[in-house]
Design a protein around this motif. Structure first.
Motif, short mmCIF file in Angstrom:
data_model
loop_
_atom_site.label_atom_id
_atom_site.label_comp_id
_atom_site.label_asym_id
_atom_site.label_seq_id
_atom_site.Cartn_x
_atom_site.Cartn_y
_atom_site.Cartn_z
N LEU A 69 -10.36 -0.62 -26.48
CA LEU A 69 -9.07 -1.73 -26.78
C LEU A 69 -8.46 -1.21 -28.20
O LEU A 69 -7.40 -1.50 -28.29
CB LEU A 69 -9.61 -3.04 -26.59
CG LEU A 69 -8.53 -4.26 -26.94
CD1 LEU A 69 -8.31 -4.87 -25.59
CD2 LEU A 69 -9.06 -4.97 -28.10
N ILE A 70 -9.27 -0.87 -29.06
CA ILE A 70 -8.84 -0.50 -30.41
C ILE A 70 -7.97 0.72 -30.12
O ILE A 70 -6.77 0.93 -30.68
CB ILE A 70 -10.01 -0.30 -31.27
CG1 ILE A 70 -10.95 -1.57 -31.68
CG2 ILE A 70 -9.33 0.28 -32.77
CD1 ILE A 70 -12.08 -1.24 -32.28
N GLU A 73 -4.62 -0.42 -28.58
CA GLU A 73 -3.66 -1.05 -29.50
C GLU A 73 -2.92 -0.14 -30.31
O GLU A 73 -1.57 -0.17 -30.06
CB GLU A 73 -4.61 -1.72 -30.62
CG GLU A 73 -3.69 -2.75 -31.33
CD GLU A 73 -3.18 -3.96 -31.05
OE1 GLU A 73 -3.73 -4.91 -30.56
OE2 GLU A 73 -1.59 -3.91 -30.71
N GLU A 74 -3.30 0.84 -30.90
CA GLU A 74 -2.51 1.84 -31.73
C GLU A 74 -1.46 2.68 -30.95
O GLU A 74 -0.60 3.25 -31.15
CB GLU A 74 -3.43 2.68 -32.68
CG GLU A 74 -4.20 1.62 -33.82
CD GLU A 74 -3.12 1.24 -34.76
OE1 GLU A 74 -1.89 1.72 -34.79
OE2 GLU A 74 -3.48 0.32 -35.57
N ASP A 76 -0.38 1.76 -28.23
CA ASP A 76 0.70 0.77 -27.81
C ASP A 76 0.31 1.14 -26.25
O ASP A 76 1.59 1.21 -25.50
CB ASP A 76 2.21 1.16 -28.24
CG ASP A 76 2.58 -0.36 -28.47
OD1 ASP A 76 2.18 -1.19 -28.46
OD2 ASP A 76 3.76 -0.24 -28.91
N TRP A 79 -2.47 -2.44 -21.09
CA TRP A 79 -3.99 -2.57 -21.19
C TRP A 79 -3.98 -2.50 -19.45
O TRP A 79 -5.35 -2.12 -19.05
CB TRP A 79 -4.54 -3.74 -21.68
CG TRP A 79 -5.80 -4.08 -21.51
CD1 TRP A 79 -6.59 -4.93 -20.85
CD2 TRP A 79 -6.93 -3.32 -22.14
NE1 TRP A 79 -7.87 -4.67 -20.81
CE2 TRP A 79 -8.14 -3.54 -21.73
CE3 TRP A 79 -6.78 -2.03 -23.19
CZ2 TRP A 79 -9.45 -2.98 -22.11
CZ3 TRP A 79 -8.19 -1.41 -23.55
CH2 TRP A 79 -9.43 -1.96 -23.23
N ARG A 117 -8.36 3.68 -34.30
CA ARG A 117 -7.41 3.35 -34.58
C ARG A 117 -6.25 4.64 -34.80
O ARG A 117 -5.13 4.87 -34.32
CB ARG A 117 -7.27 2.25 -35.95
CG ARG A 117 -7.58 1.04 -35.58
CD ARG A 117 -7.47 0.16 -36.94
NE ARG A 117 -5.88 -0.60 -37.01
CZ ARG A 117 -5.58 -0.78 -38.05
NH1 ARG A 117 -6.36 -1.05 -39.13
NH2 ARG A 117 -4.25 -1.16 -38.06
N LYS A 182 -0.35 0.33 -37.28
CA LYS A 182 0.20 -0.92 -37.26
C LYS A 182 -0.30 -2.04 -38.28
O LYS A 182 -1.57 -2.02 -38.37
CB LYS A 182 -0.24 -1.80 -35.59
CG LYS A 182 0.49 -1.28 -34.55
CD LYS A 182 0.09 -2.05 -33.37
CE LYS A 182 0.86 -1.42 -32.01
NZ LYS A 182 0.46 -2.33 -31.00
N PHE A 187 -0.65 -6.61 -33.91
CA PHE A 187 -1.57 -6.50 -32.80
C PHE A 187 -1.22 -7.33 -31.50
O PHE A 187 -0.92 -8.38 -31.92
CB PHE A 187 -3.19 -6.82 -33.29
CG PHE A 187 -3.52 -5.75 -34.32
CD1 PHE A 187 -2.98 -4.46 -34.38
CD2 PHE A 187 -4.57 -5.87 -35.04
CE1 PHE A 187 -3.68 -3.57 -35.44
CE2 PHE A 187 -5.46 -5.17 -35.67
CZ PHE A 187 -4.86 -3.93 -36.03
N ARG A 188 -1.26 -6.52 -30.44
CA ARG A 188 -0.97 -7.22 -29.08
C ARG A 188 -2.43 -7.58 -28.59
O ARG A 188 -2.45 -8.29 -27.59
CB ARG A 188 -0.20 -6.51 -28.20
CG ARG A 188 1.33 -6.23 -28.60
CD ARG A 188 2.26 -5.55 -27.54
NE ARG A 188 1.50 -4.21 -27.46
CZ ARG A 188 0.75 -3.94 -26.31
NH1 ARG A 188 0.56 -4.57 -25.35
NH2 ARG A 188 0.46 -2.58 -26.21
N LEU A 189 -3.25 -6.51 -28.50
CA LEU A 189 -4.46 -6.82 -27.97
C LEU A 189 -5.52 -7.21 -28.45
O LEU A 189 -6.19 -8.15 -28.23
CB LEU A 189 -4.89 -5.24 -27.32
CG LEU A 189 -3.87 -4.68 -26.50
CD1 LEU A 189 -4.05 -3.38 -26.05
CD2 LEU A 189 -3.88 -5.42 -24.94
N ILE A 190 -5.72 -6.64 -29.99
CA ILE A 190 -6.97 -7.02 -30.73
C ILE A 190 -6.87 -8.51 -31.20
O ILE A 190 -5.81 -9.07 -31.79
CB ILE A 190 -7.04 -6.17 -31.95
CG1 ILE A 190 -7.24 -4.58 -31.63
CG2 ILE A 190 -7.87 -6.60 -33.28
CD1 ILE A 190 -7.07 -3.50 -32.67
#
Ligand code: FES
Ligand code: FES
Lengths: 724, 150
Positions: A69-70, A73-74, A76, A79, A117, A182, A187-190
């Protein structure tokens, strides 16, 4: 803490430790249409599926969701389009902290935080460069939305799947600096809960544990292990068992005897009849009761200095000049990991090398040891990092994988080496038994002037990392002595001394490491000092804690529990603990326990736990809370019942019938809340453990005025304390 | 040869009658969702249904189950759509996951006779199923979740 880090293609992450981390294209993801591996972690298919490698195996703590997930995130990434694979064992996936693929000390998310990341950002940059070239626009004009590249000026958009049709990793991957990452606010997920990807299979029995591996032609084996370090098989009755149907081999090993056969049931039946005479090992005479007595003598004997673990100012002088000295003693017994999947490893040795299927916390070491044993290069060792049926530190030791390699080589067929529970327990790699003596100097006004913590136990570091490591650390066993101090309290002069004796007992890190016994001793003493000062124990801590983060967790735990509200028939106690290393950031926690004491029966019931924790940035908050809950319940289990004893060098318990772990009916209700926070994730999965035993003991003190000073608080001990 | 009825299928296995059902399921029939944890009926990892009741497969000799219906996690009605499986996923109960098939098989027999169990009732019913990851509170939540959905 991560400020000032830089990463180049072969870069160094700086931040207290010398980190190295290398990105290499071409490893990881299986060959598939699309981009191929954009770097070690990411590959994208034309249908938009994004494959992300999880660099370490899953043992239940949810890292195989949190780590990818990390990256996502970066990158983009959308998920919903992410598929997670467990990586192979290769240097490209090493943790920068351990320079190894090694799951220990709750440092997976913390350790891989920056590399992942960077990997996500780098893969994103490769996509952006490819689109910029295709559209003939400067890359700076491009941005991304989940799995989509956007050129705002012209309104053009392209999905990652489409980009995967033409984007390829360049010969030299783009360099990424932390400036390209970012901001945490974006962050959208973290920080938002997603479903763990391993859960659906686990709810259906479809997860592949080492126990479940079945290969064509595979034999089954089990090993009778010597009772202690250094004991070797001298003779055995295996010849008589060889003639039995289904039994193919009886093999003496360095520290055990293996029975091998076609059918597991035949192997287990033969194991029950196997008897082995062992050479006297280092621990042949070990008796835990006698050893505990010697530990107590050691901590009382001021002429023995022990290894100085920590020292601030002049504690001896301060103690000598104190108006009053408060002293107290504590003990904790040996404990066993009790991971639900007995240790199992499958190995197949062929001309080409060796293939190993294992649930192991240290896959890199399994690979290196297998290569050494077989005398082959590490590249010819394939280690499949399977899901572990619990690890908790036991699978940081690789004894069972080493044995599987030996057995597989000897029999020339694939073989599954599985421990019977009785052997798993007999071969326990324990958390060392401990004795503590704490002496606190107080001035005439009752202020603490000095704190001395003398701790006696066996060692873990030499068995896990080798004796050279212990020597390099000037004899300091950082695992056993963890949290044997009052670093968070305002105490001007302190010293921690470790008096160790080695008994030939196998040891390993055990969830929460030293915090279990040490925070127990420290927090019980803090409570006693509060009572002696006539101050509420929570208020006393708030006045004595020197950092705001620590005060915040204590305050929050008190608020959650409604600390001052009177209760009918139950009492509250509090404990504070921590996890992590100062140079990498420490997570902090405080727990309030609500306990009912049945004086007549001499029994305790823990009804509720409220835990406030500061874990920095929680990558997956719900899962992080579950991990803390799990560690809190380990705290309950080890405080109340878990106890392994040795006589004549051997473990006296044999199964879950006489080694008692927490069961459903004794489970308290648990509430966990996060306070504080930050921009970096801190260790989580062991955090709660150290807070619980002191919280329970302090609650019993509040209820009865008596101190439970020996973990576990068995009925016998509770009765004795209440009667004494 | 012992005739068995496993997950509503008739099979025969070549095993000594005193072989624990657990090993027949796992090794002879390849049904590895049923786990080995202790071998002495002390952990519940091997829980399956025999005649509709939860039993510990490690402690039932295969000779005793000839012809009687055995259900393992693989044969739980509905598969991924089974209310308990769905609840286990919705609550995100499993951690390492090793004990969880046993937990689900044990839970199923509670819901069969107590459609709205209390926390205490559930904890009592799950007494024999160890979870070293200590997901007990999530087991309670999942069972109550399934009870609500059913
Ligand atoms: S393996 Fe059957 S109850 Fe533990
Ligand atoms: S989920 Fe790990 S033992 Fe229950």
């Amino acid at each position: 803490m991560s400020t000032g880090t830089t990463l180049t293609r072969r870069g160094v992450l700086a931040g207290g430790l010398a980190f190295t981390f290398t990105f290499t294209a071409g490893e990881g993801a299986a060959a598939q249409p699309g981009t191929g591996p954009l770097n070690a972690y990411v590959a994208i298919a034309p249908d938009g599926t994004i494959t992300i490698q999880a660099p370490v195996p899953e043992m239940g703590q949810g890292t195989n969701t949190a780590l990818p997930l990390i990256v996502a995130e970066e990158l983009d990434a959308d998920w919903e389009k992410v598929r997670i694979e467990t990586a192979p064992v290769r240097a490209a996936y090493d943790s920068p902290i351990f320079r190894s693929q090694f799951v220990v000390a709750s440092l997976s998310v913390r350790g891989y935080w920056m590399p992942l990341r960077m990997a996500g950002a780098q893969a994103r940059r490769v996509l952006l460069d490819a689109v910029a070239a295709r559209w003939g626009v400067p890359v700076e004009q491009l941005s991304t939305e989940p799995s989509t590249v956007v050129h705002a000026a012209s309104g053009r958009r392209m999905s990652y799947g489409e980009v995967a049709g033409f984007a390829r990793a360049p010969a030299t991957l783009p360099e990424i600096t932390p400036a390209a990452l970012k901001p945490v606010s974006a962050f959208r997920l973290i920080g938002r809960d997603v479903a763990r990807f391993d859960v659906p299979a686990k709810a259906r029995g479809q997860t592949l544990f080492a126990m479940d591996v079945r290969l064509p032609g595979m034999l089954h084996a089990t090993v009778a292990r010597s009772p202690g370090l250094g004991a070797r098989p001298v003779s055995h009755n295996g010849a008589a068992l060889l003639g039995r149907p289904g039994i193919t081999h009886v093999l003496p090993l360095d520290q055990g005897v293996a029975i091998v056969g076609e059918r597991v049931e035949a192997v287990l039946a033969a194991r029950r009849e196997l008897s082995v005479q062992w050479s006297p090992g280092e621990g042949a005479a070990h008796d835990s009761e006698a050893a505990l007595t010697s530990y107590l003598e050691d901590v009382r004997d001021a002429t023995k200095p022990g290894v100085q673990v920590l020292r601030t100012s002049e504690p001896e002088q301060a103690l000598a000049g104190a108006a009053r000295v408060h002293s107290a003693e504590f003990t904790s017994d040996y404990v066993y990991h009790g991971q639900m999947e007995p240790l199992t490893c499958v190995a197949s040795v062929t001309e080409g090398g060796v293939e190993i299927w294992a649930g192991t916390q240290w896959p890199s070491l399994v690979r290196d040891e297998a290569a050494r044993i077989l005398g082959i290069p590490a590249e010819r060792v394939t280690v499949h990092m399977l899901t572990m049926g619990g690890g908790f530190g036991r699978r940081a030791a690789i004894d069972y994988a080493v044995e599987a390699v030996h057995v597989a080589r000897a029999v020339g067929r694939p073989v599954k080496v599985m421990a019977m529970r009785e052997d798993d327990m007999a071969n326990a790699h324990v958390r060392p038994m401990t004795a503590h003596r704490i002496e606190v100097g107080l001035d005439a006004a009752g202020r603490i002037t000095a704190w001395r913590h003398r701790l006696a136990s066996d060692l873990v570091v030499p068995q896990l990392y080798g004796r050279a490591r212990l020597e390099a650390q000037r004899g300091v066993d950082h695992i056993v002595t963890y949290h044997a101090n009052v670093a968070h309290y305002d105490v001007p002069a302190t010293v921690t001394q470790h008096l160790y004796r080695e008994h030939g007992v196998r040891t390993a890190p055990w969830r929460g490491i030293g915090a279990g016994p040490n925070a127990f001793a420290v927090e019980a003493v803090v409570d006693d000092l509060a009572r002696q000062a006539g101050t509420d124990p929570l208020a006393y801590r708030l006045a004595l804690l020197r950092d705001a983060r620590a005060r915040a967790v204590v305050e929050a735990a008190g608020a959650m529990a409604e600390w001052s509200r009177p209760r009918a028939g139950t009492h509250l106690g509090i404990g504070f603990s921590k996890l992590g290393l100062p140079q990498l950031g420490e997570a902090l926690a405080a727990t309030v326990a609500e306990v009912a004491v049945d004086r007549a029966a001499g029994t305790l019931r823990v009804l509720r736990l409220w835990c406030a924790a500061d874990v920095g940035l929680a990558v997956q908050p719900r899962n992080a809370m579950r991990q803390i809950e799990s560690s809190l319940l380990w705290g309950v289990s080890s405080a109340l019942t878990e106890r392994l004893t040795f006589r004549d060098g051997a473990v006296q318990q044999s199964n879950f019938t006489d080694y008692e772990m927490l069961r459903a009916p004794d489970t308290p209700e648990v509430q966990v809340r996060f306070v504080g926070g930050g921009e970096v994730p801190l260790p989580v999965a062991e955090l709660g453990l150290g807070t619980v035993a002191p919280a329970i003991s302090n609650a019993v003190m509040a209820a009865t005025g008596r101190r439970l000073a020996a973990i576990p608080f068995t009925q016998e001990r509770v009765r004795a304390a209440l009667a004494g | 040869m012992i005739p068995l009825n496993v997950n509503a299928r008739a099979v025969t296995v070549e095993a000594a009658p005193d072989t624990p059902l657990l090993w027949v399921l796992r090794e002879h029939l390849g049904l590895t969702g049923t786990k080995y944890g202790c071998g002495v009926a002390a952990c519940g990892a091997c829980t399956v249904h025999l005649d509709g009741e939860a039993v510990r497969a490690c402690s039932v000799p295969v000779g005793e189950v000839a012809g009687r219906p055995v259900t393992t996690i693989e044969g739980l009605p509905g598969g991924a759509e089974n209310p308990l499986v769905r609840a286990w996923v919705a609550v995100q109960t499993p951690q390492c996951g090793y004990c969880q098939t046993g937990q689900i098989m044990q839970a199923a027999t509670l819901l069969a006779r107590s459609p709205r169990p209390s926390r205490e009732e559930i904890l009592e019913h799950m007494q024999g199923n160890l979870c070293r990851c200590a997901t007990y509170n999530q087991v309670v939540d999942a069972i109550q979740h399934a009870a609500r959905e059913a």
